[in-house]
Design a protein around this motif. Structure first.
Motif, PDB file in Angstrom:
ATOM      1  N   ALA A   1       0.764  -1.282  -0.042  1.00 52.95           N
ATOM      2  CA  ALA A   1       0.109  -0.067  -0.069  1.00 52.95           C
ATOM      3  C   ALA A   1       0.933   1.294   0.014  1.00 52.95           C
ATOM      4  CB  ALA A   1      -1.063   0.017   1.174  1.00 52.95           C
ATOM      5  N   THR A   2       0.411   2.343  -0.747  1.00 51.67           N
ATOM      6  CA  THR A   2       1.068   3.473  -0.856  1.00 51.67           C
ATOM      7  C   THR A   2       0.169   4.706  -0.963  1.00 51.67           C
ATOM      8  OG1 THR A   2       3.047   4.735  -1.961  1.00 51.67           O
ATOM      9  CG2 THR A   2       1.505   3.541  -3.242  1.00 51.67           C
ATOM     10  N   GLY A   3       0.914   5.698  -1.108  1.00 50.92           N
ATOM     11  CA  GLY A   3      -0.039   6.926  -1.472  1.00 50.92           C
ATOM     12  C   GLY A   3      -0.410   6.976  -3.032  1.00 50.92           C
ATOM     13  N   GLY A   4       0.357   7.331  -3.763  1.00 47.56           N
ATOM     14  CA  GLY A   4       0.182   7.450  -5.326  1.00 47.56           C
ATOM     15  C   GLY A   4       1.648   6.990  -5.968  1.00 47.56           C
ATOM     16  N   ILE A   5       1.450   6.298  -6.931  1.00 48.27           N
ATOM     17  CA  ILE A   5       2.416   6.115  -7.671  1.00 48.27           C
ATOM     18  C   ILE A   5       3.354   6.979  -8.484  1.00 48.27           C
ATOM     19  CG2 ILE A   5       1.728   3.696  -8.002  1.00 48.27           C
ATOM     20  CD1 ILE A   5       1.452   4.354 -11.103  1.00 48.27           C
ATOM     21  N   GLY A   6       4.679   6.887  -8.868  1.00 45.69           N
ATOM     22  CA  GLY A   6       5.021   7.912  -9.649  1.00 45.69           C
ATOM     23  C   GLY A   6       4.718   7.471 -11.208  1.00 45.69           C
ATOM     24  N   GLY A   7       4.776   8.385 -12.149  1.00 47.20           N
ATOM     25  CA  GLY A   7       4.441   8.019 -13.524  1.00 47.20           C
ATOM     26  C   GLY A   7       5.256   9.007 -14.344  1.00 47.20           C
ATOM     27  N   VAL A   8       4.569   9.145 -15.690  1.00 45.23           N
ATOM     28  CA  VAL A   8       5.002  10.061 -16.570  1.00 45.23           C
ATOM     29  C   VAL A   8       4.723  11.590 -16.223  1.00 45.23           C
ATOM     30  CG1 VAL A   8       5.045  10.518 -18.938  1.00 45.23           C
ATOM     31  CG2 VAL A   8       4.466   8.141 -18.642  1.00 45.23           C
TER      32      VAL A   8
ATOM     33  N   LEU B   1      -1.038   6.027 -17.852  1.00 46.62           N
ATOM     34  CA  LEU B   1      -2.013   5.074 -18.282  1.00 46.62           C
ATOM     35  C   LEU B   1      -1.216   4.267 -19.554  1.00 46.62           C
ATOM     36  CD1 LEU B   1      -5.520   6.175 -17.182  1.00 46.62           C
ATOM     37  CD2 LEU B   1      -4.214   4.531 -16.286  1.00 46.62           C
ATOM     38  N   GLU B   2      -1.095   5.117 -20.518  1.00 48.70           N
ATOM     39  CA  GLU B   2      -0.735   4.666 -21.958  1.00 48.70           C
ATOM     40  C   GLU B   2       0.658   3.752 -21.599  1.00 48.70           C
ATOM     41  OE1 GLU B   2      -1.636   3.841 -24.863  1.00 48.70           O
ATOM     42  OE2 GLU B   2      -2.823   5.724 -24.634  1.00 48.70           O
ATOM     43  N   VAL B   3       1.628   4.195 -20.757  1.00 49.49           N
ATOM     44  CA  VAL B   3       2.735   3.473 -20.630  1.00 49.49           C
ATOM     45  C   VAL B   3       2.437   2.150 -19.770  1.00 49.49           C
ATOM     46  CG1 VAL B   3       5.130   3.318 -19.226  1.00 49.49           C
ATOM     47  CG2 VAL B   3       4.303   5.334 -20.432  1.00 49.49           C
ATOM     48  N   LEU B   4       1.561   2.364 -18.888  1.00 50.66           N
ATOM     49  CA  LEU B   4       1.148   0.902 -17.935  1.00 50.66           C
ATOM     50  C   LEU B   4       0.577   0.033 -18.992  1.00 50.66           C
ATOM     51  CD1 LEU B   4      -0.311   2.965 -14.743  1.00 50.66           C
ATOM     52  CD2 LEU B   4       1.587   1.245 -14.926  1.00 50.66           C
ATOM     53  N   GLU B   5      -0.412   0.436 -20.025  1.00 54.92           N
ATOM     54  CA  GLU B   5      -0.969  -0.389 -20.850  1.00 54.92           C
ATOM     55  C   GLU B   5       0.259  -1.082 -21.895  1.00 54.92           C
ATOM     56  OE1 GLU B   5      -3.952  -1.165 -22.224  1.00 54.92           O
ATOM     57  OE2 GLU B   5      -3.199  -1.759 -24.168  1.00 54.92           O
ATOM     58  N   THR B   6       1.067  -0.150 -22.397  1.00 52.13           N
ATOM     59  CA  THR B   6       2.355  -0.625 -23.224  1.00 52.13           C
ATOM     60  C   THR B   6       2.994  -1.637 -22.394  1.00 52.13           C
ATOM     61  OG1 THR B   6       2.152   1.384 -24.369  1.00 52.13           O
ATOM     62  CG2 THR B   6       4.347   0.044 -24.501  1.00 52.13           C
ATOM     63  N   ARG B   7       3.370  -1.500 -21.245  1.00 49.57           N
ATOM     64  CA  ARG B   7       4.189  -2.263 -20.492  1.00 49.57           C
ATOM     65  C   ARG B   7       3.554  -3.698 -19.897  1.00 49.57           C
ATOM     66  NH1 ARG B   7       7.885  -3.612 -21.000  1.00 49.57           N
ATOM     67  NH2 ARG B   7       9.496  -3.261 -19.404  1.00 49.57           N
ATOM     68  N   GLY B   8       2.067  -3.800 -20.034  1.00 49.14           N
ATOM     69  CA  GLY B   8       1.442  -4.806 -19.765  1.00 49.14           C
ATOM     70  C   GLY B   8       1.042  -5.059 -18.137  1.00 49.14           C
ATOM     71  N   VAL B   9       0.722  -3.704 -17.658  1.00 45.43           N
ATOM     72  CA  VAL B   9       0.166  -3.725 -16.210  1.00 45.43           C
ATOM     73  C   VAL B   9      -1.122  -3.409 -16.041  1.00 45.43           C
ATOM     74  CG1 VAL B   9       0.654  -2.356 -13.973  1.00 45.43           C
ATOM     75  CG2 VAL B   9       2.463  -2.704 -15.626  1.00 45.43           C
ATOM     76  N   PRO B  10      -2.087  -4.448 -15.533  1.00 45.38           N
ATOM     77  CA  PRO B  10      -3.295  -4.225 -15.231  1.00 45.38           C
ATOM     78  C   PRO B  10      -3.692  -2.903 -14.179  1.00 45.38           C
ATOM     79  CG  PRO B  10      -2.641  -6.528 -14.832  1.00 45.38           C
ATOM     80  CD  PRO B  10      -1.458  -5.938 -15.092  1.00 45.38           C
ATOM     81  N   VAL B  11      -4.670  -2.239 -14.696  1.00 48.17           N
ATOM     82  CA  VAL B  11      -4.859  -1.137 -13.920  1.00 48.17           C
ATOM     83  C   VAL B  11      -6.277  -1.342 -13.614  1.00 48.17           C
ATOM     84  CG1 VAL B  11      -5.312   1.301 -13.603  1.00 48.17           C
ATOM     85  CG2 VAL B  11      -3.357   0.298 -14.853  1.00 48.17           C
ATOM     86  N   VAL B  12      -6.578  -1.591 -12.283  1.00 53.30           N
ATOM     87  CA  VAL B  12      -7.926  -1.857 -11.847  1.00 53.30           C
ATOM     88  C   VAL B  12      -8.365  -0.687 -10.865  1.00 53.30           C
ATOM     89  CG1 VAL B  12      -9.542  -3.741 -10.482  1.00 53.30           C
ATOM     90  CG2 VAL B  12      -7.498  -4.430 -11.983  1.00 53.30           C
ATOM     91  N   ALA B  13      -9.521   0.006 -11.148  1.00 58.38           N
ATOM     92  CA  ALA B  13     -10.212   0.950 -10.184  1.00 58.38           C
ATOM     93  C   ALA B  13     -10.771   0.053  -8.976  1.00 58.38           C
ATOM     94  CB  ALA B  13     -10.848   1.902 -10.997  1.00 58.38           C
ATOM     95  N   PHE B  14     -10.682   0.418  -8.031  1.00 59.52           N
ATOM     96  CA  PHE B  14     -11.718  -0.043  -7.167  1.00 59.52           C
ATOM     97  C   PHE B  14     -12.940   0.480  -6.763  1.00 59.52           C
ATOM     98  CE2 PHE B  14     -12.713  -0.917  -2.622  1.00 59.52           C
ATOM     99  CZ  PHE B  14     -13.117  -2.400  -2.543  1.00 59.52           C
ATOM    100  N   GLY B  15     -14.075  -0.111  -7.024  1.00 56.92           N
ATOM    101  CA  GLY B  15     -15.413   0.536  -6.936  1.00 56.92           C
ATOM    102  C   GLY B  15     -15.694   1.769  -7.581  1.00 56.92           C
TER     103      GLY B  15
END
Ligand code: PSU
Ligand code: MN
Length: 319
Positions: A138-145, A184-198
């Motif tokens: 668990a964390t706060g927010g991830i780093g990104g582009v 989100l584009e990089v996560l998609e490209t690198r094959g990471v499933p992104v699941v929003a909760f609720g």
């Protein structure tokens, strides 16, 4: 009782060290008994929040995880050891220390080899959690582009780590100071499933809605645990990002925080802040500009993520 892993000789002159992991008593016991464990990062303590709210929050988040029936494992570097689970004394030492290295993938071995105190980012915490056999973090927010990445090439190592290391990261999405569509584009490209909760939208840290659709939605911890089990069935699979929106009562709607983000990001650029300094600089400036409101939101969302992570870890062990 603490445990240290040992090295392996792989040739006449070369031996491969095992990571110098040191487990807290609580985490060592939980590992022996197969109890659910949730990893926690420490950059949020050393670079994300001011003293003494940083240590209060770290303690509160650990308590939240215990209250859900799981065991917290805060990860940090002290005295040349990779601590998985920090004693309260060490947590306070870290929170007060000056000159702590912010360690991402590039810095972890360097800080350990030189025995410098270090806190771990999402990327380095994933590496440590994986080395310790912990699946949920668990964390706060991830780093990104970062905004302007097409010029600066500033893309957090967190994204690459999510692509390669099989740990489930529960975060309130990514900070709105980033370029969220590109993230989100990089996560998609690198094959990471992104699941929003609720929710159907990707949350933006302080705000519940980034205006972007989330790739997937799940509504229970049990469903997320099933997804982890299925991912684990494929060799070489990487991580999963669970995007958990900040509780409504604590949110700062995007139109209210946008001005502060704008100011902080352009001030960072004007002063030539670069590399690993960018995220801490922008966060602390937003804290000032919102007169502390962003800190209350940050604390609420980390606690919310810790509780969900604990429920996922529990469901994973029970499943
Ligand atoms: N979330 C916070 N505060 C922080 C961070 C996240 O509320 O300080 C940290 C995390 O450790 C994340 C890091 O991994 O910022 C990203 O830094 P960079 O963009 O330099 O990779
Ligand atoms: Mn960066």
């Amino acid at each position: 009782m603490s445990e240290k892993t040992s090295g392996t000789r792989i040739g006449p002159h070369v031996s491969r060290e095992a990571p110098p992991v040191l487990y807290s008593e609580e985490v060592a016991r939980a590992r022996d008994k197969g109890l659910p464990i949730v990893a926690l990062e420490s950059t949020i303590v050393t670079h994300g929040m001011p003293w003494p709210r940083n240590v209060d929050t770290a303690r509160q988040v650990e308590a939240d995880i215990r209250a859900e029936g799981a065991v917290p494992a805060t990860i940090a570097l002290l005295d040349g050891h990779l601590h998985v689970g920090l004693s309260d004394g060490n947590l306070e030492r870290l929170a007060q220390a000056r000159g702590v290295m912010k360690c991402s993938r590039a810095d972890l071995a360097f800080a350990l080899a030189s025995a410098r105190p270090g806190s771990t980012t999402v990327a380095a915490t994933m590496m440590a959690a994986h080395a310790a056999g912990i699946e949920v973090f668990a964390t706060g927010g991830i780093g990104g582009v970062h905004r302007g990445a097409e010029e600066s090439f500033d893309i957090s190592a967190d994204l690459e780590e999510l692509a390669r290391t099989p740990v489930c990261v529960v975060a309130a999405g990514a900070k709105a100071l980033l370029d969220l569509p590109k993230t989100l584009e990089v996560l998609e490209t690198r094959g990471v499933p992104v699941v929003a909760f609720g929710t159907d939208v990707f949350p933006a840290f302080w705000s519940r809605d980034s205006g972007l659709a989330a790739p997937y939605r799940l509504d229970t911890a049990e469903e997320i645990a099933r997804l982890l089990a299925m991912r684990a069935a494929f060799p070489g699979h990487g991580g999963i990002l669970v995007a958990n929106p900040v509780p409504e009562a604590a949110e700062i709607p995007s139109d209210e925080i946008a001005g502060a983000i704008e100011t902080a990001v352009s001030e960072a650029a004007r002063r030539g802040v670069a590399g690993k300094e960018v995220t801490p600089f922008v966060l602390s400036m937003i804290l000032e500009l919102t007169q502390g409101r962003s800190l209350e939101t940050n604390i609420a969302l980390v606690r919310n993520n810790a509780r969900l992570a604990a429920r996922i870890a529990l469901a994973r062990v029970q499943g």
